[in-house]
Design a protein around this motif. Structure first.
Motif, PDB file in Angstrom:
ATOM      1  N   LYS A  25       0.818  -1.214   0.000  1.00 17.84           N
ATOM      2  CA  LYS A  25       0.000   0.000   0.000  1.00 17.84           C
ATOM      3  C   LYS A  25       0.851   1.263   0.000  1.00 17.84           C
ATOM      4  O   LYS A  25       1.917   1.287   0.604  1.00 17.84           O
ATOM      5  CB  LYS A  25      -0.865  -0.019   1.260  1.00 17.84           C
ATOM      6  CG  LYS A  25      -1.858   1.120   1.415  1.00 17.84           C
ATOM      7  CD  LYS A  25      -3.035   0.988   0.491  1.00 17.84           C
ATOM      8  CE  LYS A  25      -4.035   2.116   0.658  1.00 17.84           C
ATOM      9  NZ  LYS A  25      -5.124   2.012  -0.331  1.00 17.84           N
TER      10      LYS A  25
ATOM     11  N   SER C  31      -9.343   5.715  -3.558  1.00 19.93           N
ATOM     12  CA  SER C  31     -10.359   4.667  -3.609  1.00 19.93           C
ATOM     13  C   SER C  31     -11.607   5.071  -2.837  1.00 19.93           C
ATOM     14  O   SER C  31     -12.729   4.859  -3.302  1.00 19.93           O
ATOM     15  CB  SER C  31      -9.799   3.353  -3.055  1.00 19.93           C
ATOM     16  OG  SER C  31      -8.754   2.905  -3.891  1.00 19.93           O
ATOM     17  N   ASP C  54      -6.432  -0.486  -9.856  1.00 24.05           N
ATOM     18  CA  ASP C  54      -5.299  -0.697  -8.949  1.00 24.05           C
ATOM     19  C   ASP C  54      -5.148  -2.198  -8.719  1.00 24.05           C
ATOM     20  O   ASP C  54      -5.773  -2.772  -7.840  1.00 24.05           O
ATOM     21  CB  ASP C  54      -5.534   0.032  -7.628  1.00 24.05           C
ATOM     22  CG  ASP C  54      -4.311  -0.037  -6.723  1.00 24.05           C
ATOM     23  OD1 ASP C  54      -3.391  -0.833  -7.009  1.00 24.05           O
ATOM     24  OD2 ASP C  54      -4.256   0.698  -5.722  1.00 24.05           O
ATOM     25  N   SER C  59      -9.095  -1.979  -4.033  1.00 25.15           N
ATOM     26  CA  SER C  59      -9.757  -1.579  -2.789  1.00 25.15           C
ATOM     27  C   SER C  59     -11.252  -1.363  -2.951  1.00 25.15           C
ATOM     28  O   SER C  59     -12.000  -1.453  -1.972  1.00 25.15           O
ATOM     29  CB  SER C  59      -9.148  -0.252  -2.297  1.00 25.15           C
ATOM     30  OG  SER C  59      -7.756  -0.339  -2.189  1.00 25.15           O
ATOM     31  N   ASP C 128     -10.860   4.168 -10.603  1.00 18.95           N
ATOM     32  CA  ASP C 128     -10.054   4.227  -9.379  1.00 18.95           C
ATOM     33  C   ASP C 128      -8.630   3.792  -9.746  1.00 18.95           C
ATOM     34  O   ASP C 128      -8.397   2.623 -10.044  1.00 18.95           O
ATOM     35  CB  ASP C 128     -10.677   3.282  -8.338  1.00 18.95           C
ATOM     36  CG  ASP C 128      -9.924   3.281  -7.025  1.00 18.95           C
ATOM     37  OD1 ASP C 128      -9.088   4.175  -6.801  1.00 18.95           O
ATOM     38  OD2 ASP C 128     -10.173   2.355  -6.205  1.00 18.95           O
ATOM     39  N   MET C 129      -7.703   4.750  -9.717  1.00 19.83           N
ATOM     40  CA  MET C 129      -6.342   4.495 -10.211  1.00 19.83           C
ATOM     41  C   MET C 129      -5.376   4.095  -9.103  1.00 19.83           C
ATOM     42  O   MET C 129      -5.570   4.451  -7.946  1.00 19.83           O
ATOM     43  CB  MET C 129      -5.795   5.762 -10.874  1.00 19.83           C
ATOM     44  CG  MET C 129      -6.518   6.168 -12.142  1.00 19.83           C
ATOM     45  SD  MET C 129      -6.204   5.042 -13.521  1.00 19.83           S
ATOM     46  CE  MET C 129      -4.505   5.496 -13.934  1.00 19.83           C
TER      47      MET C 129
HETATM   48 MG   LIG Z   1      -6.697   2.970  -3.955  1.00 22.92          MG
END
Ligand SMILES: [Mg+2]
Ligand SMILES: Nc1ncnc2c1ncn2[C@@H]1O[C@H](COP(=O)(O)OP(=O)(O)O)[C@@H](O)[C@H]1O
Ligand SMILES: Nc1ncnc2c1ncn2[C@@H]1O[C@H](COP(=O)(O)OP(=O)(O)O)[C@@H](O)[C@H]1O
Ligand SMILES: [Mg+2]
Ligand SMILES: [Mg+2]
Ligand SMILES: [Mg+2]
Ligand code: NI
Ligand code: NI
Ligand SMILES: [Zn+2]
Ligand SMILES: [Zn+2]
Lengths: 241, 136, 241, 136
Positions: A25, C31, C54, C59, C128-129
């Motif tokens: 992360k 996210s 991602d 996520s 969502d990158m």
């Molecule tokens: Mg994210």
């Protein structure tokens, strides 16, 4: 034929330990912990190097307040000393501009940096990693055989969801894993500790969210005095000393 | 003179090959110097020869063939191709030197001359590589 | 010859707007903001899709509490509806295991997902990158011509240092840029706002750190009631309605 | 039947080529089906033919040559090579199906059979590709 791979072991032959600070992360504190750990080990009298491999968002030079230094050219590149740490980062070459690399470029940059950097004798080389399990992680596993991983997470379910994936790969591949640090703790949930211990991985402890940390960024003296650093020392001294 | 570090990698790769293929001596190494990395032939050859002296008997009589390799860059977006020769005109001294250290720094300081995209590939002529190793 | 590129425009031809939620930095709330924005737009009566790109730390499925659904196979893959949102993520195929992809693999996965997903008619597709300016970002720029970027940062110097690099690239390449959201604000520093406005980019406002957000993750009803969502609505309604 | 979506991409790419190269008709498209993606020849051919009917006059008389392409995977760590045939034995039905949708899912559910590394490359036989388009 790729000549650079074969010289990497020689470049690192006088480096006793390579500690890879990683996480599945982003934004969990890898960079703060890498710099903090490097500063602490140096204070303890160790010879320390710090290598920033986060090319999209290099941070170590911001945290350490690095200005006006450049590697010395002498049969390769000798990293400049910053607060006693041998420091290497791509920012010396990017001049802090964006580096829109694709995966293959990342591999080439890592190979080049490892082939030309003359670290000399070190007790510890700390590597500040980008997030994920992509080219950088696969390349460190491939090129630096003596890597030991130090994994960082926060207490969040979303963060741990990503971190768990890195842990699964490291365990599966039998990579030396020093343990997991739970950073920026705010509540008292033991969710992360339970999960980590359940995977038979060492839980190194939590570090509380430090509201004064931001003000210390860029100044290593201030950084050394934060509660963040006090807690970091507690987590790490039990594995390194 | 960071070229020494790269020259060293050539000799180390040669030793590795000798090991792997059970060669007693290495007679000839052919090396390509990719244009992007801007390494001078003479400096590199000097480094190779100096280093070879201390590399032990397998490399005692090695000959180096050093060839320049022209560069080719290609844009992913518009497919235009160009060379470092052309790119060089748009670079400052510091920028060209940064590319000398790490050729991928081209993506930082240069763009496709036709469409200005940073999304291009180094097709040819990146840096130092070995095209062949001959031994017996 | 690569056939997939040429079909992408057709797959997105009935999608009115593509909003790419991006950041140079990880862990800034991309996210949470993507899911929150998708939920909000759906409540407002829009037809909304959400695509999680991602792959190392997916996520969106955790945030939305996605369970036991799978795309329907019908001349491609039709994303399942999750709280009214058409949702597509690689987790349907990875079964939430680690995805150790190199850059070229990332490009292939993105191409495949864009070529086979049948979004139908949408008012908004939210993407969502992952963090950074690597393969995912370059591929979105290359393959999805109608992308509009929404950039997320926190107030931290370290985070903004990475985010700035993405902003520089987007501005330079003249990509539509909706603006910058400053997430997880805790102090009252106007550093980010000043920097953003100084680059002639729209500052969309700040969203405070919400200590109750974590508890709402995985439950869209709870999520909708957080102060995070209230503030998000304020930031976004001024650009979308 | 997600195969339709990929068949559609073939026809769309053919139209694009016709446009670019000013062709009046496309006579023949040769397609490779990479083994990893496990697409059935008959289903794919059926989809192509059905779709071609509604694609307008340039594709009215097109012939499809569909060839299977054997797969080759290679480990980055130990250089061992293998094929999907061999990999398949270690996969569950769900895992093989996930690879059918997205071939790169192989990196998720499979490992190098020799050294167990997840760091391998798909050298050949990934999925659907066009090997040639002929027209006039
Ligand atoms: Mg994210
Ligand atoms: N223990 C902590 N207390 C307060 N802030 C922290 C702490 N650890 C990290 N941070 C902050 O969190 C953000 C992310 O940290 P960083 O080291 O850049 O993460 P990463 O390298 O994992 O992306 C930074 O703004 C940093 O100042
Ligand atoms: N406004 C906020 N208040 C409190 N926590 C937040 C806020 N926004 C995000 N978070 C938390 O921060 C972490 C990172 O958010 P996430 O959306 O996963 O970031 P990214 O997608 O950019 O990596 C998560 O644990 C999330 O719950
Ligand atoms: Mg970092
Ligand atoms: Mg490139
Ligand atoms: Mg691979
Ligand atoms: Ni030099
Ligand atoms: Ni199918
Ligand atoms: Zn171009
Ligand atoms: Zn192997």
């Amino acid at each position: 034929m790729e000549p650079r791979i074969s010289i990497i072991n020689k470049r690192l032959q006088n480096v006793k330990r390579v500690v890879v600070v990683a996480s599945g992360k982003g934004g969990v504190g890898k960079s703060l912990l890498s710099s903090g750990l490097a500063l602490h080990l140096e204070k303890k009298g160790c010879r320390v190097g710090l290598l920033d491999l986060d090319f999209y968002g290099p941070s170590s030079h911001i945290i350490l307040g690095v200005h006006d230094v450049f590697p010395q050219e002498d049969k390769g590149l000798i990293p400049p000393r910053v607060s006693g740490i041998s420091f290497m980062s791509l920012v010396f070459f990017t001049h802090d501009k964006p580096a829109p690399f694709r995966g293959g470029d990342i591999t080439n940059v890592i190979l080049e940096l490892l082939a030309i950097t003359q670290w000399g004798s070190l007790d510890f080389l700390i590597i500040d990693m980008p997030p994920g399990i992509g080219d950088e992680t696969l390349d460190v596993l491939r090129f630096i055989k003596k890597s030991e991983f130090l994994v960082v997470t926060t207490s969040s379910k979303v963060a741990y969801g990503a971190v768990e994936k890195l842990l699964v790969i490291l365990k599966e591949q039998k990579i030396p894993l020093l343990g997991v640090v739970e950073n920026m703790k705010q509540g008292s949930s033991s969710f992360v500790e339970t999960e980590v211990v359940g995977r038979d991985i060492r839980y190194l402890g939590g570090i509380l969210f430090d509201p004064h940390l931001e003000d210390a960024i860029g100044n290593t003296d201030s950084l050394s005095k934060t509660t963040f650093m006090k807690e970091l020392v507690v987590c790490f001294d039990r594995i390194f000393f | 003179m960071h070229e020494w570090a790269l020259a060293e990698s050539i000799l180390s790769a040669a030793q590795e090959t000798a090991e792997k293929e059970h060669l007693k001596t290495i007679n000839e190494i052919t090396i390509l110097l990719g244009e992007l990395q801007q390494i001078e032939h003479d400096i590199f050859e000097f480094a190779l020869k100096e280093l070879a002296k201390t590399e032990g008997k397998k490399l005692k009589h090695v000959k180096f063939h050093i060839k320049q390799e022209k560069s080719m860059l290609q844009c992913t977006r518009c497919e235009h191709t160009w060379s470092f020769d052309e790119m060089k005109k748009t670079l400052g001294i510091d920028e060209a030197e940064a590319i000398h250290f790490i050729p991928e720094i081209a993506f930082v300081h240069a763009r496709c001359p036709k469409c200005s995209s940073p999304d291009f590939d180094i097709i040819k002529g990146r840096g130092v590589s070995i095209s062949s190793i001959k031994g017996s």
